[in-house]
Design a protein around this motif. Structure first.
Motif, short mmCIF file in Angstrom:
data_model
loop_
_atom_site.label_atom_id
_atom_site.label_comp_id
_atom_site.label_asym_id
_atom_site.label_seq_id
_atom_site.Cartn_x
_atom_site.Cartn_y
_atom_site.Cartn_z
N SER A 243 45.51 -31.52 -80.37
CA SER A 243 44.28 -32.44 -81.16
C SER A 243 44.31 -32.29 -82.45
O SER A 243 44.35 -31.35 -82.93
N VAL A 244 43.73 -33.90 -82.87
CA VAL A 244 44.00 -34.02 -84.21
C VAL A 244 43.27 -33.00 -85.16
O VAL A 244 42.63 -33.11 -86.03
N ASN A 245 41.70 -33.21 -83.90
CA ASN A 245 40.78 -32.05 -84.60
C ASN A 245 40.81 -30.87 -84.14
O ASN A 245 40.06 -29.98 -85.30
N CYS A 246 41.68 -30.25 -83.93
CA CYS A 246 41.62 -28.39 -83.80
C CYS A 246 43.33 -28.20 -83.65
O CYS A 246 43.20 -27.37 -84.14
N GLY A 247 43.79 -29.24 -84.13
CA GLY A 247 45.32 -28.52 -84.36
C GLY A 247 46.19 -28.09 -82.56
O GLY A 247 45.61 -28.57 -81.60
N PHE A 248 47.20 -27.19 -82.91
CA PHE A 248 47.71 -26.84 -81.66
C PHE A 248 46.95 -25.15 -81.20
O PHE A 248 46.40 -24.59 -81.55
N ILE A 249 47.12 -25.08 -79.87
CA ILE A 249 46.73 -24.77 -78.66
C ILE A 249 47.48 -23.89 -78.08
O ILE A 249 48.16 -25.03 -77.54
#
Length: 135
Positions: free
Chosen positions: A122-128
């Protein structure tokens, strides 16, 4: 969110797995054996210390590695958090509904007891990373 996301580990991309392990050993962490995750072209080591989060150290095997671009742009860095779930497909769907993009379908992990794993971004949260233990 309907899925129970249990924090599993922090992932660190590094150019030298051995140097990184040596540093964390000085902080009291104990390393696992270094294993290869062929689907990502990386070497991985998990570091554990009582009452602390697990740290996953990841080193590229070659320039086709899943972390090569991260290392080129940022150098060694923390780049993902991993959550253990009981249903990886349902969890991935739920995160996609929240604006994450699935980077690849769940795969069997050579480094996490043959459980399933996948990454979302997610552009807002990065990699998960999601991880489901072998059933």
């Amino acid at each position: 969110m309907n899925i129970n996301y249990k924090f599993h580990h922090i992932g660190i991309a590094t150019k030298s797995i051995n140097k990184c392990i040596t540093f964390y050993e000085k902080l009291g962490y104990s390393p696992s054996d270094i294993k290869i995750e062929p689907s990502q072209n990386v070497r991985i080591c998990f570091l554990k210390k009582e009452d602390n989060p697990i740290i996953e150290i990841i080193e590229e095997l070659n320039e086709d590695s899943a972390i090569s671009l991260i290392l080129k742009k940022m150098g060694s860095t923390v780049y993902h958090t991993c959550y253990e779930v009981t249903d990886i497909v349902a969890a991935a769907d739920e995160l996609e509904d929240s604006g994450f993009r699935l980077l690849f379908e769940p795969k069997i992990s050579n480094t996490m007891d043959n459980g399933l794993f996948c990454y979302l971004y997610s552009v807002n949260c990065g990699f998960i990373e999601l991880y489901q233990k072998q059933i």
